[in-house]
Design an enzyme around this catalytic site. Structure first.
Site, PDB file in Angstrom:
ATOM      1  N   SER A  41       0.800  -1.239   0.000  1.00  0.00           N
ATOM      2  CA  SER A  41       0.000   0.000   0.000  1.00  0.00           C
ATOM      3  C   SER A  41       0.827   1.282   0.000  1.00  0.00           C
ATOM      4  O   SER A  41       0.305   2.343  -0.302  1.00  0.00           O
ATOM      5  CB  SER A  41      -0.970   0.013   1.182  1.00  0.00           C
ATOM      6  OG  SER A  41      -0.286   0.247   2.388  1.00  0.00           O
ATOM      7  N   LYS A 107       0.873   4.770   6.665  1.00  0.00           N
ATOM      8  CA  LYS A 107       0.247   5.632   5.650  1.00  0.00           C
ATOM      9  C   LYS A 107       0.868   7.026   5.676  1.00  0.00           C
ATOM     10  O   LYS A 107       1.611   7.384   6.580  1.00  0.00           O
ATOM     11  CB  LYS A 107      -1.261   5.758   5.905  1.00  0.00           C
ATOM     12  CG  LYS A 107      -2.004   4.436   5.944  1.00  0.00           C
ATOM     13  CD  LYS A 107      -1.993   3.710   4.623  1.00  0.00           C
ATOM     14  CE  LYS A 107      -2.618   2.334   4.760  1.00  0.00           C
ATOM     15  NZ  LYS A 107      -2.431   1.504   3.586  1.00  0.00           N
TER      16      LYS A 107
END
Length: 195
Positions: A41, A107
């Site tokens: 990701s 993230k």
């Protein structure tokens, strides 16, 4: 050496090791942690298997991360994290218990409290301005959306936007769920350096 001397030496070593373990655990819970990237990701910035060093400035100083910071968050936003959770989820205890919190995500911070974020035609706008994102893996293909980031929250996204579970799915992340800011990639050695 007598048995008594050996026993005293063993007790001394056991105490020293116990104190060292407790100090390492306290540092790991409150100051910094080392973690690994699991998944794609954050490609191309981070890759599966990268080892990272992160500092827990948010937990220490109750600070708000800045735009672009890479952070470790607890994606279980409905759980009220406690000190016990921090201890159980520390790298040391997790390794001993051979368990991993699957809600932990690495993230990038895209929005901070008070920001209005919009996705229109697969482009990201913050407070009405198009964000130039040179770090993303490929052009984002996602549904249009608009959200105002509430107080005490941040909005995070993966750099591989088309293969990322992030705030688009789970919502803004409470600041108490921002566990650490990633500072350095430690491994692979040929990519070691500040992020």
């Amino acid at each position: 050496m007598s048995r008594k001397t050996i026993a005293m030496e063993l007790i001394s070593w056991t105490k020293s090791l116990g104190i060292a373990f407790v100090l390492a655990l306290i540092i790991n819970i409150f100051v910094f942690e080392m973690t690994g990237v699991d998944g794609r990701s954050m490609n191309p910035t981070l890759n599966h298997g990268d080892r990272l060093f992160a500092i827990k400035t948010n937990q220490i100083f109750k600070s708000v991360p800045k735009y672009g910071d890479i952070v470790i968050v607890d994606g279980n936003i409905n759980k009220n994290r406690t000190i016990i959770d921090e201890a159980k989820d520390s790298a040391i205890i997790s390794t001993i218990l051979r368990r991993k919190n699957m809600d932990f995500l690495i993230k990038r911070v895209i929005g901070v409290p008070g920001d209005t974020l919009e996705i229109r035609n697969n482009k990201l706008y913050r407070n009405g301005e198009l964000i130039e994102e040179i770090y993303i893996f490929e052009e984002m293909i996602t549904e249009d959306m608009s959200i105002r980031i509430p107080d005490g929250h941040v909005f995070v996204m993966g750099d591989n936007r088309n293969d990322s579970r992030d705030s688009r799915d789970i919502g803004p992340i409470p600041l108490k769920n921002v566990r650490a800011k990633v500072i350095i990639r430690l491994y692979p050695f040929n990519k070691m350096g500040k992020l």
